[in-house]
Motif scaffolding. Structure first.
Motif, PDB file in Angstrom:
ATOM      1  N   ASN A  55      -5.254   1.825   3.880  1.00 23.95           N
ATOM      2  CA  ASN A  55      -4.725   0.584   3.335  1.00 23.95           C
ATOM      3  C   ASN A  55      -5.475   0.345   2.034  1.00 23.95           C
ATOM      4  O   ASN A  55      -6.692   0.154   2.035  1.00 23.95           O
ATOM      5  N   VAL A  56      -4.767   0.374   0.915  1.00 25.40           N
ATOM      6  CA  VAL A  56      -5.369   0.168  -0.402  1.00 25.40           C
ATOM      7  C   VAL A  56      -4.708  -1.058  -1.006  1.00 25.40           C
ATOM      8  O   VAL A  56      -3.483  -1.103  -1.124  1.00 25.40           O
ATOM      9  N   HIS A  57      -5.523  -2.061  -1.363  1.00 24.19           N
ATOM     10  CA  HIS A  57      -4.960  -3.270  -1.958  1.00 24.19           C
ATOM     11  C   HIS A  57      -5.976  -3.958  -2.858  1.00 24.19           C
ATOM     12  O   HIS A  57      -7.150  -3.596  -2.880  1.00 24.19           O
ATOM     13  N   ILE A  58      -5.503  -4.947  -3.601  1.00 23.73           N
ATOM     14  CA  ILE A  58      -6.363  -5.772  -4.452  1.00 23.73           C
ATOM     15  C   ILE A  58      -6.475  -7.130  -3.790  1.00 23.73           C
ATOM     16  O   ILE A  58      -5.467  -7.740  -3.429  1.00 23.73           O
ATOM     17  N   ILE A  65      -9.765  -2.846  -2.689  1.00 24.32           N
ATOM     18  CA  ILE A  65     -10.231  -2.662  -1.318  1.00 24.32           C
ATOM     19  C   ILE A  65      -9.584  -1.393  -0.768  1.00 24.32           C
ATOM     20  O   ILE A  65      -8.366  -1.255  -0.789  1.00 24.32           O
ATOM     21  N   ILE A  66     -10.418  -0.478  -0.294  1.00 24.93           N
ATOM     22  CA  ILE A  66      -9.937   0.744   0.338  1.00 24.93           C
ATOM     23  C   ILE A  66     -10.375   0.692   1.796  1.00 24.93           C
ATOM     24  O   ILE A  66     -11.564   0.637   2.082  1.00 24.93           O
ATOM     25  N   LYS A  67      -9.387   0.680   2.707  1.00 23.43           N
ATOM     26  CA  LYS A  67      -9.676   0.690   4.142  1.00 23.43           C
ATOM     27  C   LYS A  67      -9.116   1.968   4.728  1.00 23.43           C
ATOM     28  O   LYS A  67      -8.022   2.400   4.371  1.00 23.43           O
ATOM     29  N   MET A  68      -9.879   2.543   5.639  1.00 26.28           N
ATOM     30  CA  MET A  68      -9.453   3.766   6.315  1.00 26.28           C
ATOM     31  C   MET A  68      -9.728   3.564   7.798  1.00 26.28           C
ATOM     32  O   MET A  68     -10.810   3.139   8.184  1.00 26.28           O
ATOM     33  N   GLU A  69      -8.720   3.840   8.614  1.00 28.65           N
ATOM     34  CA  GLU A  69      -8.901   3.710  10.052  1.00 28.65           C
ATOM     35  C   GLU A  69      -8.081   4.784  10.740  1.00 28.65           C
ATOM     36  O   GLU A  69      -6.894   4.936  10.484  1.00 28.65           O
ATOM     37  N   SER A  70      -8.744   5.520  11.611  1.00 31.32           N
ATOM     38  CA  SER A  70      -8.067   6.584  12.331  1.00 31.32           C
ATOM     39  C   SER A  70      -8.514   6.551  13.781  1.00 31.32           C
ATOM     40  O   SER A  70      -9.698   6.512  14.077  1.00 31.32           O
ATOM     41  N   GLN A  95     -14.332   0.024   1.790  1.00 32.50           N
ATOM     42  CA  GLN A  95     -15.103   0.038   0.546  1.00 32.50           C
ATOM     43  C   GLN A  95     -14.457  -0.947  -0.427  1.00 32.50           C
ATOM     44  O   GLN A  95     -13.241  -0.957  -0.578  1.00 32.50           O
ATOM     45  N   THR A  96     -15.275  -1.775  -1.060  1.00 33.86           N
ATOM     46  CA  THR A  96     -14.804  -2.702  -2.081  1.00 33.86           C
ATOM     47  C   THR A  96     -15.323  -2.231  -3.427  1.00 33.86           C
ATOM     48  O   THR A  96     -16.525  -2.017  -3.587  1.00 33.86           O
ATOM     49  N   ASN A 107      -0.262  -1.565 -12.152  1.00 32.77           N
ATOM     50  CA  ASN A 107       0.187  -0.170 -12.200  1.00 32.77           C
ATOM     51  C   ASN A 107      -0.719   0.788 -11.430  1.00 32.77           C
ATOM     52  O   ASN A 107      -0.667   1.999 -11.640  1.00 32.77           O
ATOM     53  N   ILE A 108      -1.559   0.276 -10.544  1.00 36.37           N
ATOM     54  CA  ILE A 108      -2.444   1.135  -9.748  1.00 36.37           C
ATOM     55  C   ILE A 108      -1.599   1.914  -8.740  1.00 36.37           C
ATOM     56  O   ILE A 108      -0.694   1.362  -8.117  1.00 36.37           O
ATOM     57  N   SER A 109      -1.904   3.196  -8.585  1.00 33.79           N
ATOM     58  CA  SER A 109      -1.178   4.021  -7.620  1.00 33.79           C
ATOM     59  C   SER A 109      -2.175   4.808  -6.774  1.00 33.79           C
ATOM     60  O   SER A 109      -3.327   5.002  -7.167  1.00 33.79           O
ATOM     61  N   ALA A 110      -1.715   5.250  -5.603  1.00 37.51           N
ATOM     62  CA  ALA A 110      -2.580   6.006  -4.691  1.00 37.51           C
ATOM     63  C   ALA A 110      -1.768   7.073  -3.980  1.00 37.51           C
ATOM     64  O   ALA A 110      -0.571   6.899  -3.743  1.00 37.51           O
ATOM     65  N   LYS A 111      -2.439   8.183  -3.644  1.00 32.56           N
ATOM     66  CA  LYS A 111      -1.802   9.255  -2.879  1.00 32.56           C
ATOM     67  C   LYS A 111      -2.859   9.976  -2.060  1.00 32.56           C
ATOM     68  O   LYS A 111      -4.046   9.937  -2.379  1.00 32.56           O
TER      69      LYS A 111
END
Length: 138
Positions: A55-58, A65-70, A95-96, A107-111
């Protein structure tokens, strides 16, 4: 008087590297941040993760904010066996990052590709106006 420049690290090694205070094991993924003329690039190592795990958001303050959950459960569906042990795998990370003022936030993008989350933060292009004029001599 003889000065020994190496005394400080040894004192801290003796103090912090003991059985009473073992070294902490870091489980946070590695992050790279690169800058070019046109953009900042954030790379986060996440082997085995898919885009659904992120989950990547502002947030309201304009921070990234970068969230990772598995959560993975190793479960065999053989009903003739009674399980004495099951293995679960769960990892969560957040991570913030405080964004620079020159980032185009819209225009932020993620992959996610080959186990790496890449977030592209394009820079605001500011054209430098060249001021050319005749100066009058008085």
């Amino acid at each position: 008087m003889r000065r020994n420049a190496a005394w400080l690290p040894e004192v801290f090694n003796d103090l912090f590297n003991t059985d009473f205070m073992p070294k902490a094991s870091a489980t946070a993924p590695a992050i790279n941040v690169k800058e070019s003329d046109k953009a900042y690039t954030v790379e986060l190592a996440a082997p085995g993760m898919t885009k659904d795990d992120f989950n990547v958001h502002i947030n309201d303050e304009g921070n990234l904010i970068i969230k990772m959950e598995s959560k993975q459960e190793k479960n065999d569906e053989d009903r003739s066996v009674r399980y004495l042990r099951r293995e679960f795998s769960y990892s969560k990370y957040e991570q913030t990052l405080i964004l620079p003022d020159d980032v185009q936030k819209e225009n932020i993008s993620a992959k996610v590709e080959n186990g790496v989350l890449t977030v592209l933060l394009p820079k605001i292009v500011q054209e430098q106006v060249k001021v050319s004029r005749q100066i009058e001599i008085g």
